[in-house]
Design an enzyme around this catalytic site. Structure first.
Site, mmCIF file in Angstrom:
data_model
loop_
_atom_site.group_PDB
_atom_site.id
_atom_site.type_symbol
_atom_site.label_atom_id
_atom_site.label_comp_id
_atom_site.label_asym_id
_atom_site.label_seq_id
_atom_site.Cartn_x
_atom_site.Cartn_y
_atom_site.Cartn_z
ATOM 1 N N SER A 273 6.492 -0.371 8.022
ATOM 2 C CA SER A 273 6.390 -1.119 6.734
ATOM 3 C C SER A 273 6.474 0.067 5.603
ATOM 4 O O SER A 273 5.983 1.319 5.987
ATOM 5 C CB SER A 273 5.082 -1.877 6.797
ATOM 6 N N TYR B 100 -4.393 -2.829 7.291
ATOM 7 C CA TYR B 100 -2.996 -2.824 7.463
ATOM 8 C C TYR B 100 -2.233 -1.419 7.272
ATOM 9 O O TYR B 100 -1.612 -0.778 7.780
ATOM 10 C CB TYR B 100 -2.252 -4.020 6.860
#
Length: 254
Positions: free
Chosen positions: A132, A145
């Site tokens: 990501s 996250y």
């Protein structure tokens, strides 16, 4: 067709939808034999039926041996794609942090532990980590996250620098917003940071295959992330001030 994957035995975790399903479809279209893994057995079976793949549902942390057997004994490409988009701050519960570490980082470590002995012995293997842009930068409103995706990127980087001379090829995919269920779950923070430039899962698969052809480690489906990453490294205080401005904008909007 990308010669490197034709006939290859490929495993894609978290492939019941989103980026994982797009990767599975693309590998199959390129002539690979694909194991489709997902916690949701029905979704794994549906994608596998669509592409002529092999469904191996279950926990991504423990899929390697069953997937290897399903592929006739050899995994050539492993896509560590399964992930959880855990939101929250430092106050997120221990169970939230533990799940984020387990799925976003340790599942990759466990896969490498199972795969590397055979890959290093034969001098060939390909590990694809869906990280990501949060792993290069960060994401407002999502401490578990952001932190664990930094960890996933660090592990992919470590694998590459440690074993590239022994035939291991590693790719770290770092998109920003992608139109998936995970993006929908990011709420107002995603609306501000991710949704305006969100791309389709198929665009991520296209970026990966360009990277495979060029043998590039870092895969940036959003090319502008390279500039943000450079700015973060060159002027960290200025970059943090800019991110704090986005944080305050999000707080005001809420």
């Amino acid at each position: 067709m990308v010669e490197a994957v034709q006939g290859a035995g490929v495993v894609v975790t978290g492939a019941g939808g989103g980026i994982g399903a797009a990767l599975a479809r693309r590998f199959a279209a390129e002539g690979a034999r694909v194991v489709v893994n997902d916690l949701d057995a029905e979704r794994a079976k549906a994608v596998a039926a669509e592409i002529g793949g092999i469904p191996v549902p279950g926990d991504a942390s423990a899929v390697v041996e069953e997937a290897r057997a399903a592929l006739g004994g050899t995994v050539d490409v492993y896509c560590a794609n399964a992930g959880v988009g855990s939101g929250g701050s430092e106050t997120a519960g221990e169970e939230v942090w533990a799940q984020a570490w387990d799925v976003n980082v340790m599942a990759h470590v466990r896969a490498a532990q199972a795969l590397l002995p055979a890959w290093l012995e034969r001098g060939a293997g390909r590990f694809v980590s869906t990280v990501s842009a949060a792993g290069l930068l960060t994401m407002i409103g999502a401490a578990p996250y952001s932190v664990t995706k930094h960890g996933a990127y660090a592990f992919a980087e470590w694998l590459s620098l440690t074993y590239r001379h022994r035939g291991l090829k590693v790719h770290a995919i770092c998109p920003q917003g992608v139109r998936t269920d995970m993006l929908a779950a990011t709420g107002s923070a995603g609306d501000i940071v991710l949704r305006p430039t969100a791309i389709e899962p198929e665009d991520v698969a296209d970026a990966l295959f360009r990277g495979i052809e060029e043998e590039r480690f870092l895969i940036l489906p959003h090319p502008e992330v390279a500039g943000y990453y450079k700015a973060r490294a060159a002027e960290p205080d200025r970059w943090l001030a800019g991110m704090n401005h986005i944080q305050r904008t999000w707080e005001d909007a809420r």
